[in-house]
Write an enzyme that holds these catalytic residues in place. Structure first.
Site, PDB file in Angstrom:
ATOM      1  N   VAL A 164       0.838  -1.207   0.000  1.00  0.00           N
ATOM      2  CA  VAL A 164       0.000   0.000   0.000  1.00  0.00           C
ATOM      3  C   VAL A 164       0.874   1.259   0.000  1.00  0.00           C
ATOM      4  O   VAL A 164       0.616   2.216  -0.733  1.00  0.00           O
ATOM      5  CB  VAL A 164      -0.989  -0.005   1.189  1.00  0.00           C
ATOM      6  CG1 VAL A 164      -1.853   1.245   1.161  1.00  0.00           C
ATOM      7  CG2 VAL A 164      -1.860  -1.250   1.150  1.00  0.00           C
TER       8      VAL A 164
ATOM      9  N   LYS B  12      -6.012  -1.651  10.778  1.00  0.00           N
ATOM     10  CA  LYS B  12      -7.273  -2.056  11.434  1.00  0.00           C
ATOM     11  C   LYS B  12      -7.018  -2.835  12.719  1.00  0.00           C
ATOM     12  O   LYS B  12      -7.732  -2.688  13.700  1.00  0.00           O
ATOM     13  CB  LYS B  12      -8.131  -2.881  10.476  1.00  0.00           C
ATOM     14  CG  LYS B  12      -7.446  -4.131   9.958  1.00  0.00           C
ATOM     15  CD  LYS B  12      -7.546  -4.273   8.472  1.00  0.00           C
ATOM     16  CE  LYS B  12      -6.327  -3.695   7.824  1.00  0.00           C
ATOM     17  NZ  LYS B  12      -6.357  -3.658   6.393  1.00  0.00           N
TER      18      LYS B  12
ATOM     19  N   GLU C  34      -9.450   5.594   6.573  1.00  0.00           N
ATOM     20  CA  GLU C  34     -10.295   5.067   5.491  1.00  0.00           C
ATOM     21  C   GLU C  34      -9.749   3.751   4.927  1.00  0.00           C
ATOM     22  O   GLU C  34     -10.515   2.847   4.581  1.00  0.00           O
ATOM     23  CB  GLU C  34     -10.375   6.116   4.365  1.00  0.00           C
ATOM     24  CG  GLU C  34     -11.362   5.799   3.264  1.00  0.00           C
ATOM     25  CD  GLU C  34     -12.796   5.776   3.761  1.00  0.00           C
ATOM     26  OE1 GLU C  34     -13.355   6.829   4.051  1.00  0.00           O
ATOM     27  OE2 GLU C  34     -13.372   4.664   3.843  1.00  0.00           O
TER      28      GLU C  34
ATOM     29  N   GLY D 103     -10.539  -1.363   2.001  1.00  0.00           N
ATOM     30  CA  GLY D 103      -9.606  -0.745   1.047  1.00  0.00           C
ATOM     31  C   GLY D 103     -10.149   0.460   0.308  1.00  0.00           C
ATOM     32  O   GLY D 103     -10.317   1.530   0.896  1.00  0.00           O
TER      33      GLY D 103
ATOM     34  N   ILE E  11     -13.065   1.189  -0.904  1.00  0.00           N
ATOM     35  CA  ILE E  11     -14.470   1.613  -0.760  1.00  0.00           C
ATOM     36  C   ILE E  11     -14.541   2.691   0.334  1.00  0.00           C
ATOM     37  O   ILE E  11     -14.119   2.433   1.463  1.00  0.00           O
ATOM     38  CB  ILE E  11     -15.386   0.436  -0.337  1.00  0.00           C
ATOM     39  CG1 ILE E  11     -15.213  -0.743  -1.288  1.00  0.00           C
ATOM     40  CG2 ILE E  11     -16.839   0.890  -0.284  1.00  0.00           C
ATOM     41  CD1 ILE E  11     -15.929  -2.013  -0.819  1.00  0.00           C
TER      42      ILE E  11
ATOM     43  N   GLU F 268      -2.006 -14.432   1.986  1.00  0.00           N
ATOM     44  CA  GLU F 268      -0.651 -14.348   2.541  1.00  0.00           C
ATOM     45  C   GLU F 268      -0.076 -15.764   2.673  1.00  0.00           C
ATOM     46  O   GLU F 268      -0.840 -16.730   2.821  1.00  0.00           O
ATOM     47  CB  GLU F 268      -0.706 -13.757   3.959  1.00  0.00           C
ATOM     48  CG  GLU F 268      -1.405 -12.431   4.083  1.00  0.00           C
ATOM     49  CD  GLU F 268      -0.493 -11.271   3.731  1.00  0.00           C
ATOM     50  OE1 GLU F 268       0.727 -11.469   3.685  1.00  0.00           O
ATOM     51  OE2 GLU F 268      -1.019 -10.173   3.495  1.00  0.00           O
TER      52      GLU F 268
ATOM     53  N   ASP G 157      -9.220 -10.710  10.589  1.00  0.00           N
ATOM     54  CA  ASP G 157      -9.130  -9.440   9.858  1.00  0.00           C
ATOM     55  C   ASP G 157     -10.539  -8.832   9.706  1.00  0.00           C
ATOM     56  O   ASP G 157     -10.735  -7.627   9.911  1.00  0.00           O
ATOM     57  CB  ASP G 157      -8.490  -9.701   8.481  1.00  0.00           C
ATOM     58  CG  ASP G 157      -8.492  -8.483   7.584  1.00  0.00           C
ATOM     59  OD1 ASP G 157      -7.678  -7.574   7.814  1.00  0.00           O
ATOM     60  OD2 ASP G 157      -9.322  -8.436   6.653  1.00  0.00           O
TER      61      ASP G 157
ATOM     62  N   LYS H 192     -12.123  -5.191  11.286  1.00  0.00           N
ATOM     63  CA  LYS H 192     -12.854  -4.193  10.483  1.00  0.00           C
ATOM     64  C   LYS H 192     -14.257  -3.972  11.061  1.00  0.00           C
ATOM     65  O   LYS H 192     -14.766  -2.844  11.072  1.00  0.00           O
ATOM     66  CB  LYS H 192     -12.917  -4.662   9.026  1.00  0.00           C
ATOM     67  CG  LYS H 192     -11.532  -4.663   8.367  1.00  0.00           C
ATOM     68  CD  LYS H 192     -11.513  -5.441   7.054  1.00  0.00           C
ATOM     69  CE  LYS H 192     -10.123  -5.369   6.412  1.00  0.00           C
ATOM     70  NZ  LYS H 192      -9.964  -6.316   5.303  1.00  0.00           N
TER      71      LYS H 192
END
Ligand code: HSE
Length: 441
Positions: free
Chosen positions: A20, A111, A135, A140, A142, A196, A207, A211
Site C-alpha cells: 500500500v 485495522k 479510510e 480498502g 471503498i 498471505e 481481519d 474491520k
C-alpha cells in the site's frame, strides 16, 4: 491566492513502503499536479521509514528520503502528516501516539491496531486536537468510513453486513463456482498473491473482526474489542456443505455482522448462508461490499476493491487530502473521527451468541434406518427448533448418509443444546455441522 500560485507544501512522512505504501508513493507522483490543484498546495513526500527499502529513481525515492529511524521521523519539525502503513500493533501504536503528541495528523490503514487500541489512539488525537484518518483500514478502496461518518450521519442504523475480507471471498467463490475444496482454493489464492503465505488472520476471520469493530464504532457509537466479536473463519466450510446449501437456494459467504438491538450489540463474523438472489450473495472473488440497513434511508450497498495496491492507496490519499484541506482552512483536526465525540463512545454491551436468533442449515451424518430422521426431528422439536425443509442425500450402501435440514429462526442456545444431544446418540456418527442463515437482510 492568485491563479497558478500554490501555498507551501503539505509534507508527509511515510512509515512502511510495502504494497500500500508503494501505491501511495506512485499516486503522489502520478497525480502530483491534480492534488496540488485540488488543494491549492502540493503534497510532498518528506521521508520514508522502511528497513528494506532501496532508492528508486523512477518513484522519486532518493537515498536522503529513506530512513530506518521511524521514531525520529515522526517528530521531525517539517512533517505535517504521518502516514502509518507498518501494520501490526507495535511499533505502529507508539509511533502514532508520538506523532500526535508532537502535533502531526495521522493517516493509518492499521485495522488490527485501531480495533485493539482505538479508544487510546482516538482519545489521544482528540486531546491533541489532531486528526486520525483510517479510510484504508476497512474495505480498502471503498469509502465506507466517510460514508458512515458523513453521508449516513443523518440516519440511525439497524445493521451492518460486510463482505470485508477479499481473501475469504475469493476462496469461497472458487469453492462455490468452481467446485474446489477449501485447501485447493486457498492454494490458488496464494498463487494469485491474494492470500498471505501465513493466511491465519484472513481465513480465521480475525481481519474481518477488526474491520467490524471500526464499522460498529461508526454505525452505533460503540467501542468493541476484537475479543468481543464472535469470530469463526472459513476453514471448516466444505465443498459438500456449499453444494447442499446451494440446493436449498443459498450462497455461502463470510459475513461480518453488527446489529443494534435495544442498546445491545450483536457482533459476529462467520460463514453465512444468504438467499442466492440477494445482492451480497453476488459479490464475488476479491470484491468487498458493505450492506447497511438504516432507519430512514432503508438499505444501501457499497462495493468495490477491498484490497490491492492502488485501490487501498486511494483511501490513504483521500485521508491525506481531507487533512490537508483542514490544515489549509486553519482547522485543528477532526475531533469526531468516529462520528461521535470520543468521550461519548460507549463500551459495547454485546449480546451473547446464545441469545442470537438465526435460521440454520444443519447437516447430520445419520444412520440410514427407519425412525432416525424422526428421532432427530424430535430432539430439535423438543428444543424449540422448527424444521423448514429436509433433504436426504442418497443411500449408496454407506453406514451413514448426509441429512440436510433448514430450520426456522431459533436462539442459538436452543440449537447448541439440541445438537449436543443428537451428537451423543448412535443416530449420527460425526459432529453435526451447522451454518447460520441470514434470511431477512
Ligand atoms: N487481507 C485483507 C483481505 C486485506 O484479504 O481482504 C487487508 O485487510
Amino acid at each position: 491566492m492568485r491563479r497558478g500560485e500554490f501555498l507551501k507544501p503539505i509534507r508527509l512522512a511515510l512509515l512502511g513502503c510495502g504494497t500500500v505504501g508503494g501505491g501511495v508513493v506512485k499516486l503522489l507522483r502520478r497525480n502530483a499536479a491534480a492534488y496540488a490543484h485540488k488543494l491549492g498546495a502540493p503534497l510532498e513526500l518528506a521521508g520514508v521509514a522502511d528497513r528494506s527499502l532501496k532508492p528508486d529513481r523512477a518513484l522519486g525515492l532518493t537515498r536522503d528520503l529513506i530512513t530506518r529511524d521511524a521514531a525520529a521521523l515522526v517528530v521531525r519539525e517539517d512533517i505535517d502528516i504521518v502516514v502509518e502503513l507498518f501494520g501490526g500493533q507495535e511499533p505502529a501504536r507508539s509511533l502514532i501516539l508520538r506523532a500526535l503528541a508532537s502535533g502531526k495528523d495521522v493517516v493509518t490503514g492499521n485495522k488490527a491496531m485501531l480495533a485493539e487500541h482505538g479508544a487510546e489512539v482516538f482519545g489521544a488525537a482528540a486531546r491533541c486536537g489532531r486528526a486520525v484518518g483510517f479510510e484504508a483500514a476497512v474495505a480498502g478502496g471503498i469509502p465506507i468510513i466517510r460514508t458512515l461518518r458523513e453521508g449516513l450521519s443523518g440516519d440511525r442504523h439497524r445493521a451492518v453486513y460486510g463482505i470485508v475480507n477479499g481473501t475469504c471471498n475469493s476462496i469461497l467463490t472458487t469453492m462455490s463456482l468452481r467446485g474446489a475444496e477449501f485447501k485447493d482454493a486457498l492454494a490458488a489464492a496464494q498463487r494469485a498473491g491474494l492470500a498471505e503465505p501465513d493466511p491465519t488472520l484472513d481465513i480465521g476471520g480475525h481481519d474481518a473482526a477488526h474491520k467490524l469493530c471500526l464499522l460498529a464504532a461508526l454505525a452505533f457509537g460503540v467501542m468493541l474489542k476484537p475479543a468481543q466479536v464472535y469470530t469463526e473463519g472459513i476453514t471448516r466450510v466444505t465443498q459438500d456443505d456449499i453444494a447442499y446449501a446451494r440446493e436449498l437456494g443459498y450462497t455461502t459467504k463470510l459475513l461480518a455482522i453488527a446489529k443494534e438491538d435495544h442498546g445491545a450489540i450483536e457482533a459476529r463474523v462467520h460463514p453465512t448462508l444468504l438467499p442466492r438472489e440477494h445482492v451480497l450473495a453476488n459479490i464475488n472473488d476479491a470484491y468487498n461490499a458493505i450492506y447497511i440497513d438504516s432507519d430512514a434511508l432503508g438499505t444501501t450497498l457499497y462495493s468495490g476493491f477491498g484490497a490491492g495496491q492502488l485501490p487501498s492507496a486511494t483511501a490513504v490519499l483521500a485521508d491525506i487530502m481531507e487533512i490537508a484541506r483542514e490544515r489549509r482552512a486553519g482547522g485543528a483536526g477532526r475531533a469526531h473521527a468516529l462520528g461521535h465525540p470520543v468521550e461519548l463512545i460507549r463500551r459495547a454491551r454485546v449480546k451473547p451468541m446464545a441469545d442470537v436468533i438465526c435460521e440454520y442449515y444443519l447437516r447430520f451424518m445419520a444412520r440410514d434406518e427407519p425412525g432416525v430422521l424422526g428421532a432427530i426431528a424430535s430432539v430439535l422439536g423438543r428444543n424449540g427448533i422448527s424444521i423448514a425443509s429436509v433433504i436426504q442425500k442418497g443411500r449408496g450402501g454407506k453406514k451413514t448418509v448426509p441429512v440436510i435440514m433448514r430450520t426456522h429462526a431459533a436462539p442459538e442456545r436452543n440449537l447448541v443444546r439440541a445438537l449436543a444431544r443428537i451428537e451423543r446418540t448412535p443416530m449420527v456418527d460425526a459432529k453435526p455441522a451447522f451454518i447460520r442463515i441470514e434470511e431477512n437482510l
